[in-house]
Design a protein around this motif. Structure first.
Motif, PDB file in Angstrom:
ATOM      1  N   LYS A  42      -4.558   2.072   7.358  1.00  0.00           N
ATOM      2  CA  LYS A  42      -3.472   3.071   7.420  1.00  0.00           C
ATOM      3  C   LYS A  42      -3.867   4.262   8.279  1.00  0.00           C
ATOM      4  O   LYS A  42      -3.066   4.749   9.082  1.00  0.00           O
ATOM      5  N   ARG A 171      -8.664   2.737 -13.647  1.00  0.00           N
ATOM      6  CA  ARG A 171      -7.735   3.578 -12.874  1.00  0.00           C
ATOM      7  C   ARG A 171      -6.730   2.697 -12.130  1.00  0.00           C
ATOM      8  O   ARG A 171      -7.103   1.702 -11.510  1.00  0.00           O
ATOM      9  N   GLN A 173      -2.755   2.924  -9.794  1.00  0.00           N
ATOM     10  CA  GLN A 173      -1.706   3.724  -9.159  1.00  0.00           C
ATOM     11  C   GLN A 173      -0.545   3.824 -10.165  1.00  0.00           C
ATOM     12  O   GLN A 173      -0.605   3.223 -11.230  1.00  0.00           O
ATOM     13  N   TYR A 238       1.787  -0.792   2.405  1.00  0.00           N
ATOM     14  CA  TYR A 238       2.504   0.480   2.508  1.00  0.00           C
ATOM     15  C   TYR A 238       3.907   0.324   3.083  1.00  0.00           C
ATOM     16  O   TYR A 238       4.163  -0.592   3.861  1.00  0.00           O
TER      17      TYR A 238
HETATM   18  C1  LMR Z   1      -4.451   4.057  -4.149  1.00  0.00           C
HETATM   19  O1  LMR Z   1      -3.951   5.062  -4.674  1.00  0.00           O
HETATM   20  O2  LMR Z   1      -5.333   3.400  -4.675  1.00  0.00           O
HETATM   21  C2  LMR Z   1      -3.950   3.613  -2.800  1.00  0.00           C
HETATM   22  O3  LMR Z   1      -2.572   3.642  -2.829  1.00  0.00           O
HETATM   23  C3  LMR Z   1      -4.418   4.512  -1.714  1.00  0.00           C
HETATM   24  C4  LMR Z   1      -3.803   4.114  -0.410  1.00  0.00           C
HETATM   25  O4  LMR Z   1      -2.923   4.802   0.052  1.00  0.00           O
HETATM   26  O5  LMR Z   1      -4.258   3.096   0.142  1.00  0.00           O
END
Ligand code: LMR
Length: 337
Positions: A42, A171, A173, A238
Protein backbone atom coordinates in the motif's frame (compact mmCIF):
# COMPACT_ATOMS: atom_id res chain seq x y z
CA UNK A 1 -0.03 59.66 -18.97
CA UNK A 2 -2.98 59.37 -21.29
CA UNK A 3 -5.91 57.31 -20.13
CA UNK A 4 -5.31 54.59 -22.74
CA UNK A 5 -1.65 54.28 -21.79
CA UNK A 6 -2.62 54.06 -18.16
CA UNK A 7 -5.00 51.18 -18.84
CA UNK A 8 -2.37 49.40 -20.95
CA UNK A 9 0.16 49.77 -18.14
CA UNK A 10 -2.27 48.43 -15.58
CA UNK A 11 -3.15 45.46 -17.77
CA UNK A 12 0.46 44.54 -18.40
CA UNK A 13 1.26 44.90 -14.69
CA UNK A 14 -1.58 42.52 -13.94
CA UNK A 15 -0.11 39.99 -16.37
CA UNK A 16 3.31 40.26 -14.76
CA UNK A 17 1.78 39.72 -11.32
CA UNK A 18 -0.33 36.79 -12.48
CA UNK A 19 2.80 35.14 -13.84
CA UNK A 20 4.74 35.61 -10.62
CA UNK A 21 4.81 32.66 -8.20
CA UNK A 22 2.69 34.42 -5.58
CA UNK A 23 -0.17 34.72 -8.05
CA UNK A 24 0.35 31.39 -9.83
CA UNK A 25 -2.67 29.11 -9.64
CA UNK A 26 -2.56 27.11 -6.43
CA UNK A 27 -2.34 23.34 -7.04
CA UNK A 28 -5.20 21.11 -6.02
CA UNK A 29 -3.98 19.23 -2.94
CA UNK A 30 -4.91 15.62 -2.30
CA UNK A 31 -4.02 14.46 1.19
CA UNK A 32 -3.64 10.68 1.09
CA UNK A 33 -3.44 9.27 4.60
CA UNK A 34 -2.64 5.68 5.48
CA UNK A 35 -1.52 3.61 8.44
CA UNK A 36 1.25 1.35 7.12
CA UNK A 37 4.94 1.84 6.37
CA UNK A 38 6.13 3.25 3.03
CA UNK A 39 7.86 -0.01 2.30
CA UNK A 40 4.69 -2.09 1.89
CA UNK A 41 2.37 -2.81 -1.06
CA UNK A 42 0.00 0.00 0.00
CA UNK A 43 2.80 2.43 0.87
CA UNK A 44 4.47 1.90 -2.48
CA UNK A 45 1.15 2.09 -4.33
CA UNK A 46 0.36 5.44 -2.69
CA UNK A 47 3.79 6.84 -3.56
CA UNK A 48 3.45 5.65 -7.15
CA UNK A 49 0.01 7.24 -7.48
CA UNK A 50 1.50 10.52 -6.21
CA UNK A 51 4.26 10.36 -8.82
CA UNK A 52 1.90 9.62 -11.71
CA UNK A 53 -0.74 12.13 -10.62
CA UNK A 54 1.74 14.98 -10.26
CA UNK A 55 3.58 14.21 -13.50
CA UNK A 56 0.48 13.78 -15.61
CA UNK A 57 -1.34 16.85 -14.31
CA UNK A 58 1.90 18.82 -14.75
CA UNK A 59 1.76 20.09 -11.20
CA UNK A 60 -1.92 21.07 -11.18
CA UNK A 61 -2.39 18.39 -8.55
CA UNK A 62 -0.16 17.84 -5.54
CA UNK A 63 -0.55 14.56 -3.65
CA UNK A 64 0.66 14.59 -0.06
CA UNK A 65 1.08 11.06 1.26
CA UNK A 66 1.01 10.66 5.04
CA UNK A 67 2.06 7.10 5.94
CA UNK A 68 2.29 5.19 9.23
CA UNK A 69 -0.74 6.78 10.96
CA UNK A 70 1.27 10.02 10.99
CA UNK A 71 -1.86 12.07 10.45
CA UNK A 72 -4.72 9.83 11.60
CA UNK A 73 -5.27 6.39 13.09
CA UNK A 74 -7.80 3.91 11.66
CA UNK A 75 -11.02 5.34 13.04
CA UNK A 76 -9.98 8.97 12.78
CA UNK A 77 -8.95 8.71 9.15
CA UNK A 78 -12.46 7.60 8.16
CA UNK A 79 -13.92 10.58 10.00
CA UNK A 80 -11.33 12.90 8.41
CA UNK A 81 -12.36 11.70 4.95
CA UNK A 82 -16.02 12.31 5.62
CA UNK A 83 -15.25 15.81 6.92
CA UNK A 84 -12.95 16.58 3.98
CA UNK A 85 -9.83 16.99 6.17
CA UNK A 86 -8.19 14.39 3.89
CA UNK A 87 -9.25 13.48 0.38
CA UNK A 88 -7.95 9.94 -0.16
CA UNK A 89 -7.49 6.79 1.95
CA UNK A 90 -6.94 3.10 1.37
CA UNK A 91 -8.37 1.39 4.45
CA UNK A 92 -8.34 -2.34 4.82
CA UNK A 93 -11.57 -3.99 3.67
CA UNK A 94 -12.00 -5.11 7.29
CA UNK A 95 -12.55 -1.53 8.43
CA UNK A 96 -15.75 -0.49 6.66
CA UNK A 97 -18.17 -1.72 9.35
CA UNK A 98 -18.00 1.47 11.43
CA UNK A 99 -18.83 3.39 8.26
CA UNK A 100 -22.04 1.40 7.95
CA UNK A 101 -20.97 -0.88 5.09
CA UNK A 102 -20.15 -4.18 6.82
CA UNK A 103 -20.58 -6.11 3.54
CA UNK A 104 -16.87 -5.56 2.86
CA UNK A 105 -16.18 -7.97 5.71
CA UNK A 106 -16.99 -10.73 3.23
CA UNK A 107 -13.29 -10.53 2.30
CA UNK A 108 -12.44 -11.55 5.89
CA UNK A 109 -14.20 -14.91 5.70
CA UNK A 110 -11.67 -17.59 6.56
CA UNK A 111 -10.22 -19.49 3.60
CA UNK A 112 -12.67 -17.92 1.11
CA UNK A 113 -9.86 -17.25 -1.40
CA UNK A 114 -7.16 -19.80 -2.17
CA UNK A 115 -4.97 -17.40 -4.10
CA UNK A 116 -4.78 -13.98 -5.75
CA UNK A 117 -6.34 -15.26 -9.00
CA UNK A 118 -9.56 -16.23 -7.24
CA UNK A 119 -9.60 -12.98 -5.34
CA UNK A 120 -9.16 -10.92 -8.51
CA UNK A 121 -12.28 -12.50 -10.00
CA UNK A 122 -14.11 -10.61 -7.28
CA UNK A 123 -12.11 -7.40 -6.93
CA UNK A 124 -11.77 -6.92 -10.67
CA UNK A 125 -15.28 -8.08 -11.57
CA UNK A 126 -18.92 -7.05 -11.12
CA UNK A 127 -19.22 -8.20 -7.49
CA UNK A 128 -16.36 -5.94 -6.47
CA UNK A 129 -17.76 -3.00 -8.44
CA UNK A 130 -21.22 -3.42 -6.86
CA UNK A 131 -19.64 -3.38 -3.42
CA UNK A 132 -17.78 -0.14 -4.10
CA UNK A 133 -21.06 1.39 -5.27
CA UNK A 134 -22.49 0.81 -1.79
CA UNK A 135 -20.17 3.55 -0.52
CA UNK A 136 -21.84 6.28 -2.59
CA UNK A 137 -24.70 7.02 -0.16
CA UNK A 138 -22.04 7.53 2.51
CA UNK A 139 -20.48 10.36 0.48
CA UNK A 140 -17.57 8.18 -0.55
CA UNK A 141 -16.39 7.07 -3.98
CA UNK A 142 -14.53 3.76 -4.24
CA UNK A 143 -11.85 3.99 -6.92
CA UNK A 144 -10.00 0.69 -6.78
CA UNK A 145 -9.02 -2.41 -4.86
CA UNK A 146 -5.40 -2.78 -3.86
CA UNK A 147 -3.94 -6.07 -2.72
CA UNK A 148 -1.91 -6.84 0.30
CA UNK A 149 -1.95 -10.57 0.84
CA UNK A 150 -2.71 -13.66 2.81
CA UNK A 151 -2.37 -13.56 6.58
CA UNK A 152 -0.10 -15.33 9.03
CA UNK A 153 -0.90 -15.77 12.74
CA UNK A 154 1.66 -14.85 15.37
CA UNK A 155 2.05 -15.33 19.11
CA UNK A 156 4.67 -16.16 21.71
CA UNK A 157 3.66 -19.80 21.59
CA UNK A 158 3.46 -22.06 18.54
CA UNK A 159 -0.01 -21.95 16.93
CA UNK A 160 -0.48 -25.26 15.17
CA UNK A 161 -3.95 -26.39 16.11
CA UNK A 162 -7.13 -24.53 17.05
CA UNK A 163 -6.63 -25.71 20.63
CA UNK A 164 -3.43 -23.63 20.79
CA UNK A 165 -5.53 -20.44 20.59
CA UNK A 166 -7.54 -21.15 23.71
CA UNK A 167 -7.73 -18.07 25.90
CA UNK A 168 -5.22 -16.02 23.86
CA UNK A 169 -5.91 -12.32 23.46
CA UNK A 170 -5.65 -11.70 19.74
CA UNK A 171 -5.59 -8.24 18.20
CA UNK A 172 -7.98 -7.80 15.28
CA UNK A 173 -9.17 -5.01 13.01
CA UNK A 174 -12.70 -3.71 13.59
CA UNK A 175 -14.40 -6.48 11.55
CA UNK A 176 -17.09 -8.60 13.21
CA UNK A 177 -16.16 -11.47 10.89
CA UNK A 178 -12.64 -11.40 12.30
CA UNK A 179 -14.14 -11.30 15.78
CA UNK A 180 -16.13 -14.46 14.93
CA UNK A 181 -13.03 -16.06 13.42
CA UNK A 182 -10.98 -15.59 16.60
CA UNK A 183 -13.85 -16.79 18.78
CA UNK A 184 -14.25 -19.90 16.61
CA UNK A 185 -10.61 -20.66 17.40
CA UNK A 186 -11.23 -20.20 21.12
CA UNK A 187 -9.32 -16.90 21.37
CA UNK A 188 -10.44 -13.54 22.79
CA UNK A 189 -10.44 -10.95 20.01
CA UNK A 190 -9.44 -7.37 20.85
CA UNK A 191 -10.11 -4.58 18.37
CA UNK A 192 -7.19 -2.16 18.24
CA UNK A 193 -5.82 0.49 15.89
CA UNK A 194 -2.97 -0.71 13.73
CA UNK A 195 -0.60 1.92 15.12
CA UNK A 196 -0.95 0.47 18.61
CA UNK A 197 -0.31 -3.18 17.83
CA UNK A 198 3.47 -3.32 18.20
CA UNK A 199 3.40 -1.84 21.67
CA UNK A 200 0.43 -3.96 22.73
CA UNK A 201 2.33 -7.09 21.70
CA UNK A 202 5.50 -5.91 23.36
CA UNK A 203 3.84 -5.15 26.68
CA UNK A 204 1.56 -8.18 26.66
CA UNK A 205 -1.69 -6.22 26.36
CA UNK A 206 -2.43 -8.77 23.62
CA UNK A 207 -0.79 -12.15 23.06
CA UNK A 208 -0.89 -12.39 19.30
CA UNK A 209 -2.21 -11.09 16.04
CA UNK A 210 -2.73 -11.70 12.31
CA UNK A 211 -1.53 -9.80 9.26
CA UNK A 212 0.25 -10.45 5.98
CA UNK A 213 4.06 -10.69 6.38
CA UNK A 214 4.64 -7.22 4.88
CA UNK A 215 2.78 -5.57 7.76
CA UNK A 216 4.25 -7.88 10.39
CA UNK A 217 7.80 -7.17 9.24
CA UNK A 218 7.61 -3.43 8.61
CA UNK A 219 6.03 -2.85 12.04
CA UNK A 220 8.71 -5.08 13.61
CA UNK A 221 6.03 -7.28 15.17
CA UNK A 222 8.26 -10.30 14.56
CA UNK A 223 10.67 -8.86 17.13
CA UNK A 224 8.04 -9.24 19.83
CA UNK A 225 6.41 -12.48 18.61
CA UNK A 226 8.34 -15.71 18.98
CA UNK A 227 6.27 -17.74 16.52
CA UNK A 228 4.71 -17.03 13.13
CA UNK A 229 2.39 -19.61 11.55
CA UNK A 230 2.01 -19.62 7.77
CA UNK A 231 -1.71 -20.30 7.87
CA UNK A 232 -2.93 -18.26 4.86
CA UNK A 233 -6.27 -18.40 6.66
CA UNK A 234 -7.56 -15.13 5.28
CA UNK A 235 -6.94 -12.22 2.97
CA UNK A 236 -6.14 -8.57 3.68
CA UNK A 237 -6.56 -5.92 1.02
CA UNK A 238 -7.79 -2.38 0.54
CA UNK A 239 -10.33 -0.14 -1.12
CA UNK A 240 -8.91 3.16 -2.32
CA UNK A 241 -11.56 5.73 -1.48
CA UNK A 242 -12.08 9.46 -1.95
CA UNK A 243 -14.43 12.07 -0.60
CA UNK A 244 -17.13 12.03 -3.27
CA UNK A 245 -17.91 15.75 -3.10
CA UNK A 246 -14.24 16.58 -3.58
CA UNK A 247 -13.85 14.12 -6.46
CA UNK A 248 -16.99 15.25 -8.28
CA UNK A 249 -15.91 18.87 -7.84
CA UNK A 250 -12.59 18.41 -9.65
CA UNK A 251 -12.22 19.90 -13.16
CA UNK A 252 -13.28 17.10 -15.52
CA UNK A 253 -9.91 16.88 -17.30
CA UNK A 254 -8.05 16.64 -13.98
CA UNK A 255 -10.40 13.93 -12.76
CA UNK A 256 -9.92 11.90 -15.95
CA UNK A 257 -6.14 12.19 -15.63
CA UNK A 258 -6.29 11.11 -11.99
CA UNK A 259 -8.49 8.15 -12.88
CA UNK A 260 -5.83 7.04 -15.35
CA UNK A 261 -3.10 7.49 -12.74
CA UNK A 262 -5.16 5.43 -10.27
CA UNK A 263 -5.64 2.67 -12.83
CA UNK A 264 -1.90 2.40 -13.40
CA UNK A 265 -1.03 2.71 -9.70
CA UNK A 266 -3.53 -0.08 -9.01
CA UNK A 267 -1.86 -2.36 -11.51
CA UNK A 268 1.53 -1.55 -10.00
CA UNK A 269 0.38 -2.15 -6.39
CA UNK A 270 -1.29 -5.43 -7.30
CA UNK A 271 1.71 -6.60 -9.32
CA UNK A 272 4.14 -6.11 -6.44
CA UNK A 273 1.98 -7.30 -3.51
CA UNK A 274 2.81 -11.00 -3.67
CA UNK A 275 6.56 -10.47 -3.97
CA UNK A 276 6.55 -7.81 -1.24
CA UNK A 277 5.04 -10.36 1.11
CA UNK A 278 7.42 -13.11 0.07
CA UNK A 279 10.38 -10.79 0.62
CA UNK A 280 9.04 -9.69 4.01
CA UNK A 281 8.61 -13.28 5.09
CA UNK A 282 12.17 -14.05 4.01
CA UNK A 283 13.38 -11.06 6.04
CA UNK A 284 11.49 -12.32 9.11
CA UNK A 285 13.08 -15.73 8.62
CA UNK A 286 16.55 -14.24 8.25
CA UNK A 287 16.14 -12.06 11.35
CA UNK A 288 15.99 -15.22 13.42
CA UNK A 289 13.68 -13.44 15.88
CA UNK A 290 10.59 -15.55 15.18
CA UNK A 291 10.32 -19.19 14.39
CA UNK A 292 8.28 -19.80 11.23
CA UNK A 293 5.80 -22.65 11.41
CA UNK A 294 4.45 -24.42 8.34
CA UNK A 295 1.26 -26.38 8.94
CA UNK A 296 0.96 -30.01 7.90
CA UNK A 297 -2.04 -30.81 5.64
CA UNK A 298 -3.80 -32.37 8.65
CA UNK A 299 -3.22 -29.30 10.80
CA UNK A 300 -4.51 -27.04 8.03
CA UNK A 301 -7.58 -29.23 7.75
CA UNK A 302 -8.26 -28.81 11.46
CA UNK A 303 -8.10 -25.01 11.07
CA UNK A 304 -10.55 -25.15 8.18
CA UNK A 305 -12.90 -27.39 10.14
CA UNK A 306 -12.89 -25.02 13.10
CA UNK A 307 -13.39 -21.93 10.94
CA UNK A 308 -15.92 -22.93 8.28
CA UNK A 309 -18.86 -22.12 10.55
CA UNK A 310 -17.85 -18.45 10.44
CA UNK A 311 -19.22 -18.32 6.88
CA UNK A 312 -22.74 -19.29 7.87
CA UNK A 313 -22.63 -17.32 11.10
CA UNK A 314 -21.78 -14.16 9.14
CA UNK A 315 -24.70 -14.41 6.70
CA UNK A 316 -26.97 -12.07 8.61
CA UNK A 317 -24.28 -9.40 8.84
CA UNK A 318 -22.86 -9.43 5.34
CA UNK A 319 -25.66 -10.98 3.32
CA UNK A 320 -26.16 -14.54 2.15
CA UNK A 321 -26.51 -13.41 -1.49
CA UNK A 322 -23.18 -11.64 -1.44
CA UNK A 323 -21.41 -14.64 0.06
CA UNK A 324 -23.03 -16.90 -2.54
CA UNK A 325 -22.05 -14.59 -5.40
CA UNK A 326 -18.42 -14.82 -4.30
CA UNK A 327 -18.61 -18.61 -4.04
CA UNK A 328 -19.91 -18.57 -7.59
CA UNK A 329 -17.04 -16.41 -8.87
CA UNK A 330 -14.34 -18.47 -7.19
CA UNK A 331 -15.83 -21.95 -7.18
CA UNK A 332 -15.56 -22.07 -3.38
CA UNK A 333 -17.54 -24.82 -1.71
CA UNK A 334 -17.76 -24.69 2.10
CA UNK A 335 -18.66 -28.37 2.15
CA UNK A 336 -15.15 -29.10 0.89
CA UNK A 337 -13.37 -27.33 3.75
C1 LMR B 1 -4.40 -3.66 10.15
O1 LMR B 1 -4.99 -2.82 10.84
O2 LMR B 1 -3.93 -4.69 10.60
C2 LMR B 1 -4.26 -3.42 8.67
O3 LMR B 1 -5.49 -3.00 8.19
C3 LMR B 1 -3.26 -2.36 8.38
C4 LMR B 1 -3.24 -2.05 6.92
O4 LMR B 1 -3.73 -1.02 6.53
O5 LMR B 1 -2.67 -2.88 6.18
Amino acid sequence: MKRRTLIAAAVSAAFVLAGSPAFAQQPIVIKFSHVVANDTPKGKGADYFKKLAEERTKGRVKVEVYPNSQLYKDKEEMEALSLGAVQMLAPSLAKFGPLGVPAFEVFDLPFIFDNYQELHKVTQGPVGAALLARLEPKGIRGLAYWDNGFKVMSANKPLKTPADFKGLKMRIQSSKVLDAQMRALGANPQVMAFSEVYQALQTGVVDGTENPPSNLYTQKMHEVQKFVTLSDHGYLGYAVIVNKKFWDGLPADVRTTLEGAMKDATKYANDIAKKENEDALEAVRKSGKSQIITLTPEEKKAWKKALVKVHQDSESRIGKDLIQSIYKETGFDPAKL
